[in-house]
Scaffold this motif. Structure first.
Motif, PDB file in Angstrom:
ATOM      1  N   GLY A  95     -41.266  47.842  34.399  1.00 35.11           N
ATOM      2  CA  GLY A  95     -41.505  46.908  35.495  1.00 35.11           C
ATOM      3  C   GLY A  95     -41.281  47.550  36.847  1.00 35.11           C
ATOM      4  N   ALA A  96     -40.180  48.292  36.976  1.00 33.30           N
ATOM      5  CA  ALA A  96     -39.902  48.977  38.245  1.00 33.30           C
ATOM      6  C   ALA A  96     -40.986  50.000  38.552  1.00 33.30           C
ATOM      7  N   LEU A  97     -41.441  50.710  37.534  1.00 34.07           N
ATOM      8  CA  LEU A  97     -42.527  51.679  37.718  1.00 34.07           C
ATOM      9  C   LEU A  97     -43.796  50.976  38.181  1.00 34.07           C
ATOM     10  N   ALA A  98     -44.109  49.829  37.575  1.00 38.04           N
ATOM     11  CA  ALA A  98     -45.314  49.094  37.949  1.00 38.04           C
ATOM     12  C   ALA A  98     -45.258  48.667  39.416  1.00 38.04           C
ATOM     13  N   ILE A  99     -44.105  48.181  39.873  1.00 37.00           N
ATOM     14  CA  ILE A  99     -43.982  47.755  41.263  1.00 37.00           C
ATOM     15  C   ILE A  99     -44.113  48.961  42.194  1.00 37.00           C
ATOM     16  N   LEU A 100     -43.520  50.077  41.820  1.00 39.44           N
ATOM     17  CA  LEU A 100     -43.602  51.295  42.636  1.00 39.44           C
ATOM     18  C   LEU A 100     -45.052  51.712  42.834  1.00 39.44           C
ATOM     19  N   VAL A 101     -45.799  51.795  41.751  1.00 37.62           N
ATOM     20  CA  VAL A 101     -47.200  52.235  41.853  1.00 37.62           C
ATOM     21  C   VAL A 101     -48.014  51.212  42.640  1.00 37.62           C
ATOM     22  N   CYS A 102     -47.743  49.934  42.424  1.00 38.51           N
ATOM     23  CA  CYS A 102     -48.443  48.889  43.167  1.00 38.51           C
ATOM     24  C   CYS A 102     -48.217  49.050  44.670  1.00 38.51           C
ATOM     25  N   LEU A 103     -46.972  49.273  45.074  1.00 42.25           N
ATOM     26  CA  LEU A 103     -46.672  49.441  46.498  1.00 42.25           C
ATOM     27  C   LEU A 103     -47.343  50.693  47.061  1.00 42.25           C
ATOM     28  N   LEU A 104     -47.386  51.760  46.280  1.00 37.76           N
ATOM     29  CA  LEU A 104     -48.077  52.964  46.724  1.00 37.76           C
ATOM     30  C   LEU A 104     -49.563  52.704  46.917  1.00 37.76           C
ATOM     31  N   ARG A 105     -50.156  51.918  46.016  1.00 38.75           N
ATOM     32  CA  ARG A 105     -51.582  51.586  46.127  1.00 38.75           C
ATOM     33  C   ARG A 105     -51.853  50.702  47.334  1.00 38.75           C
ATOM     34  N   LEU A 106     -50.831  49.974  47.787  1.00 40.13           N
ATOM     35  CA  LEU A 106     -50.992  49.091  48.944  1.00 40.13           C
ATOM     36  C   LEU A 106     -50.669  49.797  50.260  1.00 40.13           C
ATOM     37  N   GLY A 107     -50.234  51.043  50.183  1.00 37.63           N
ATOM     38  CA  GLY A 107     -50.024  51.802  51.405  1.00 37.63           C
ATOM     39  C   GLY A 107     -48.588  52.095  51.759  1.00 37.63           C
ATOM     40  N   ALA A 108     -47.641  51.879  50.847  1.00 34.68           N
ATOM     41  CA  ALA A 108     -46.251  52.244  51.129  1.00 34.68           C
ATOM     42  C   ALA A 108     -46.166  53.751  51.356  1.00 34.68           C
ATOM     43  N   ASP A 109     -45.469  54.154  52.392  1.00 33.85           N
ATOM     44  CA  ASP A 109     -45.422  55.551  52.812  1.00 33.85           C
ATOM     45  C   ASP A 109     -44.313  56.302  52.074  1.00 33.85           C
ATOM     46  N   VAL A 110     -44.712  57.172  51.158  1.00 36.70           N
ATOM     47  CA  VAL A 110     -43.733  57.916  50.372  1.00 36.70           C
ATOM     48  C   VAL A 110     -43.003  58.955  51.218  1.00 36.70           C
ATOM     49  N   LEU A 122     -60.590  46.603  55.571  1.00 38.11           N
ATOM     50  CA  LEU A 122     -59.439  46.484  54.673  1.00 38.11           C
ATOM     51  C   LEU A 122     -58.580  47.736  54.666  1.00 38.11           C
ATOM     52  N   LYS A 123     -59.173  48.869  54.456  1.00 39.28           N
ATOM     53  CA  LYS A 123     -58.501  50.156  54.609  1.00 39.28           C
ATOM     54  C   LYS A 123     -57.294  50.344  53.697  1.00 39.28           C
ATOM     55  N   LEU A 124     -57.414  49.926  52.429  1.00 38.53           N
ATOM     56  CA  LEU A 124     -56.376  50.301  51.469  1.00 38.53           C
ATOM     57  C   LEU A 124     -56.448  51.811  51.258  1.00 38.53           C
ATOM     58  N   PRO A 125     -55.321  52.480  51.059  1.00 37.29           N
ATOM     59  CA  PRO A 125     -55.344  53.947  50.922  1.00 37.29           C
ATOM     60  C   PRO A 125     -56.085  54.371  49.669  1.00 37.29           C
ATOM     61  N   CYS A 126     -56.753  55.506  49.763  1.00 34.55           N
ATOM     62  CA  CYS A 126     -57.524  56.002  48.624  1.00 34.55           C
ATOM     63  C   CYS A 126     -56.620  56.682  47.602  1.00 34.55           C
ATOM     64  N   GLY A 178     -57.684  53.734  41.189  1.00 35.42           N
ATOM     65  CA  GLY A 178     -57.062  52.843  40.222  1.00 35.42           C
ATOM     66  C   GLY A 178     -57.500  51.402  40.249  1.00 35.42           C
ATOM     67  N   TRP A 179     -58.435  51.037  41.128  1.00 35.64           N
ATOM     68  CA  TRP A 179     -58.905  49.651  41.177  1.00 35.64           C
ATOM     69  C   TRP A 179     -60.131  49.487  40.270  1.00 35.64           C
ATOM     70  N   PHE A 180     -60.208  48.324  39.619  1.00 31.85           N
ATOM     71  CA  PHE A 180     -61.337  48.042  38.730  1.00 31.85           C
ATOM     72  C   PHE A 180     -62.455  47.437  39.581  1.00 31.85           C
ATOM     73  N   PHE A 181     -63.328  48.319  40.081  1.00 31.98           N
ATOM     74  CA  PHE A 181     -64.294  47.933  41.106  1.00 31.98           C
ATOM     75  C   PHE A 181     -65.369  46.996  40.571  1.00 31.98           C
ATOM     76  N   ARG A 182     -65.534  46.927  39.233  1.00 25.21           N
ATOM     77  CA  ARG A 182     -66.549  46.026  38.687  1.00 25.21           C
ATOM     78  C   ARG A 182     -65.997  44.612  38.470  1.00 25.21           C
ATOM     79  N   SER A 183     -64.748  44.413  38.807  1.00 27.38           N
ATOM     80  CA  SER A 183     -64.157  43.078  38.719  1.00 27.38           C
ATOM     81  C   SER A 183     -64.671  42.219  39.857  1.00 27.38           C
TER      82      SER A 183
END
Length: 857
Positions: A601-616, A735-739, A805-810
């Protein structure tokens, strides 16, 4: 009083041998007693002229009235009672209900002299204040703050509070005020009723306490009550809290009007605690000290959570109308079976229903006339300005998660002061992944101003909306004390939203929860909790995306209000970044989490935040020693630290004490942070091969911090990512989510698939499916394996996704559903009685509307 006792018997008592100007002090006691006592005919007090005449005649002391007035001012002697003293008399007598209590029993200690209370003066004052009393306008949240009964409320405070709690010494009688106990009655003698003056005092005290309640000054209110009244009032208001919650939760279906009997059947049946209830609960009348350390003997709720499945084209069957005057066969124990109301009925005002219940006190067995506040004044306040209760209606609709009620409320627009209840923080605190997932925050995003979350990202405690989501993880899946997370949680020492389980196993109206609180336990016990499960992780991810994915979202890299420390040497305030906070939350899960914790769960939240632009790469000034170690006072330990540095600072000796799964999960978290920071996996092997279905070498080797001077070649992975997701707007101009890099994208895609397809459906089953191997992830992230050798990847079980990592056909890439991410159906979640099939949100759709609205402006 006998005047003869003040007549001197010798010249020595007259102090004739003392010079005239020096005689004032020796004669002071006699002069003050004459002036303040009842020595005039008819038991009245003397005037200054009478005092001067007496002193001249009996003490041969000659002084003018003006001299006496000057001395009285100097000595602080006065007959008139100050307004503050009158209020103290009312406060003190208002808490006393003993037979025979009277204003005649009150004396005031003044300059070593005890004077009787001028009851006529007090009576005139009280009558005037009662006559000109103005009913207060209700403060926001005054009705929705009583979430604990008295037994649990008292236990939520420290045993030796500092500063004083409302249960301590705040409301003690001032030293100068003496209330003499009434004379004991002889056997068989009937107690006389309260005197007219005492009745006035109690009437004034009730008015004052009602005003404090309406103003939201609850600690002062309880301090003004006797212990018996505190117990009665707290339990009465908690009964109302439960009634309001139940009514809001089921508004639109089932019973239209709830009575105390119906609520008792719903919220108290089926659970029994061994032994009698703790005194001070609603089931007993007194309250000796509570033993806070005794083990609870309640039957814990099931360890198996519920879950929500988002689906498209949700249709609800319309049920036939019915009457509930005699329950009409409705099973009060089975809310899912209750029919919906006809459309016209559900439009009735919840505010009106609540107001009627307050006026009639139908939600409780406590007689309103016995309360230390006036329900009539409360009802009059609400009738005078019904809009003030609307804020509480919104608050309960959010806490209860009634989506239909929120939609109805939104038709008239939110209250102008809705920011006072911090709706997004409230929804995050009462997160219900088992039944509502992200739909409450989705509706708030839909109906509040587009930039509301941006403008109100921080609440009164200094917490961001993301912080509130982190708190939901800590309260539901660890035994970390609230005060360690934020000192403002103490007192009372509990997290917001403890009464609602994040994965749907209990709620505020659950019999187990209500019985637990009534037995004096303010917090959910450790035995009821389980590891950070997929239901909770999915809810956190979806709500984080809802709040932080928008083009008008708050800055994801806003510093956190959790685990704030202050250097004991230089006083510098030390705050964490969002990824630092997530690392500390993961640390708490490993160290203070529940048996079976996997860290997925913690890993999932970490990756989610990174995908949303959290600055590592964000560095914050913090003290690692203050967070995960013991820092000695007198030394500055703080330094600039990145999230990956914080994770690596945990001593290996401590990590070795964790479970094997937690050690593996911690390695995965560190590896993911390293991957996000470096832009590629640091291979320990010579081979630089990647997953066989992706040619990622060009994109993987590029650091995310480097800017691309030339556009990527047609066909490159970065181009593919941009082209595939632009249709949905992920990397568009608005939108500009990070690539990001494809290896992180692969991890995010497989995490989404795991969350959408697996739950622990029976005891003994693993918390993570066999399709997602944390061990394989560890080997890959640490470079010990060429690829992520987990079944989801090796068996090609995942549908096509973009390299980020986004499912673009959704239909909405930000919140896909199972059939949009899986090549075949392998979900194990088709367990009807534990599943809530709910509407799929359209995050991207409302984000586009935000941008269009802003453009039009």
């Amino acid at each position: 009083m006998d005047l003869a006792e003040l007549i001197p018997h010798s010249d020595e008592e007259k102090f004739l041998n003392v010079p005239y100007n020096d005689r004032w002090e020796p004669l002071r006691d006699i002069i003050v007693r004459l002036y303040m006592g009842k020595y005039a005919p008819g038991g009245k007090s003397m005037k200054i002229s009478d005092v001067a005449e007496f002193m001249t005649l009996h003490y041969c002391f000659y002084a003018a009235e003006t001299q006496y007035r000057t001395k009285f001012r100097k000595w602080g002697v006065r007959k008139r009672i100050l307004t503050s003293e009158k209020e103290e008399v009312v406060n003190a007598l208002g808490k006393r209900t003993h037979p025979g209590t009277s204003t005649s029993n009150v004396t005031l200690h003044q300059n070593d002299f005890e004077k009787s209370l001028d009851t006529k003066q007090l009576k005139r004052y009280i009558k005037d204040r009662i006559r000109h009393h103005t009913v207060e306008t209700m403060a926001p949240g005054a009705l929705s703050s009583w979430n604990l009964p008295y037994a649990a409320y008292t236990a939520s405070f420290p045993e030796h509070p500092d500063p004083p709690s409302p249960l301590g010494t705040t409301g003690t009688t001032p030293n100068y005020l003496n209330i003499h106990s009434p004379e004991a009655m002889s056997p068989g003698r009937q107690a006389a009723g309260p005197s007219p003056n005492t009745q006035l005092v109690h009437q004034k005290a009730i008015q004052d306490r009602s005003s404090l309640f309406l103003q939201g000054r609850h600690k002062e209110l309880l301090a003004r009550c006797s212990k018996e009244d505190r117990i009665m009032l707290t339990n009465y208001l908690h009964d109302f809290y439960i009634y309001f919650f139940v009514t809001a939760k089921y508004w639109g279906r089932g019973p239209r009007v709830w009575t105390s009997e119906m609520i008792s059947i719903l919220t108290r049946s089926g659970i029994d605690l061994s032994g009698p209830p703790t005194p001070g609960s609603t089931m007993s009348g007194s309250s000796p000290p509570i033993s806070r350390n005794r083990p609870h003997k309640s039957e814990a709720p099931t360890n198996l959570c519920r879950w929500s499945i988002h689906i498209t084209d949700v249709e609800f069957d319309e049920m036939e109308d019915y009457s509930v005057s005699e329950h009409d066969g409705i099973d009060i124990h089975d809310p899912p079976s209750w029919p919906k109301w006809p459309g016209t009925e559900s439009r009735n005002s919840l505010s009106e229903s609540i107001l009627e219940s307050i006026s009639a006190s139908t939600f409780t067995v406590t007689p309103s006339q016995d309360l230390p506040i006036s329900t009539q004044l409360v009802a009059r306040s609400l009738r005078g300005d019904p809009s003030k209760m609307l804020l509480d209606v919104w608050k309960f609709a959010i806490m209860a998660g009634n989506l239909e009620l929120l939609k109805q409320l939104s038709e008239d627009g939110p209250p102008s002061d809705i920011d006072k209840i911090h709706p997004f923080h409230l929804a995050a605190s009462f997160l219900d992944g088992g039944n509502r997932c992200c739909l409450v925050i989705y509706l708030l995003s839909l109906h509040l101003d587009a930039s509301f979350a941006f403008q109100h990202n921080t609440n009164d405690l200094g917490h961001t909306i993301l912080d509130s989501l982190m708190i939901s993880i800590l309260r539901s899946h660890t035994n970390v004390e609230p005060w360690k997370v934020n000192a403002n949680f103490n007192p009372p020492n509990r997290y917001p939203g403890e009464e609602k389980d994040i994965c749907g196993r209990w709620d505020t109206d659950s019999p187990a929860v209500r019985t637990l609180f009534e037995h004096g336990f303010p917090r959910i016990p450790k035995e009821w909790k389980h590891p950070f499960c997929h239901t909770a992780a999915q809810a956190i991810c979806h709500n984080a995306i809802a709040v932080l994915g928008s083009p008008l979202s708050p800055n994801i890299n806003t510093l956190s209000g959790l685990f704030v420390r202050r250097c004991s040497h230089c006083g510098l305030e030390l705050k964490l970044g969002p990824l630092h906070t997530l690392v500390v939350v993961a640390y708490c899960l490993a160290r203070n989490g529940m048996q079976g914790e996997s860290m997925f769960g913690a890993l999932a939240i970490l990756v989610c935040l990174l995908r949303l632009g959290a600055d590592v790469s964000l560095s914050v000034t913090m003290s690692v020693e203050d967070i995960i170690g013991e820092a000695e006072s007198g030394t500055c330990y703080h330094r600039d630290v990145k999230a990956c540095d914080l994770a690596q600072a945990v001593p290996q000796s401590e990590i070795n004490q964790w479970s094997k799964d937690c050690q593996t999960g911690w390695s995965c978290i560190i590896g993911t942070l390293d991957l996000a920071k470096a832009g590629k996996i640091k291979k320990k092997l010579e081979s630089e091969r990647h997953c066989e279905d992706l040619d990622l070498s060009e994109w993987v080797n590029q650091s995310p911090e480097e800017e691309v001077e030339e556009p990527p070649e047609i066909g490159s992975e970065k181009t593919r990512c941009i082209l595939e997701t632009t249709f949905n707007g992920a990397h568009s101009e608005w939108l500009k989510l990070p690539c990001g890099n494809p290896e992180l994208g692969l991890l995010w895609a497989t995490i989404q698939v795991e969350l959408l397809t697996y739950r622990r459906v029976e005891d003994g089953a693993p918390w993570v499916s066999e399709n997602f191997s944390m061990d394989a992830l560890k080997y890959w992230l640490t470079g010990e394996s060429d690829s992520f050798c987990t079944p989801l990847v090796e068996r090609k079980m995942v549908k096509e996704y973009s390299p980020c990592g986004w499912f673009f056909r959704s239909a909405d890439f930000s919140c896909p559903i199972a059939e949009e991410v899986c090549e075949d159906h392998f979900m194990n979640m088709d367990v009807y009685d534990r599943t809530s099939y709910i509407e799929k949100p359209d995050f991207v759709g409302i984000w586009e509307e935000y941008v269009l609205d802003e453009t039009m402006r």
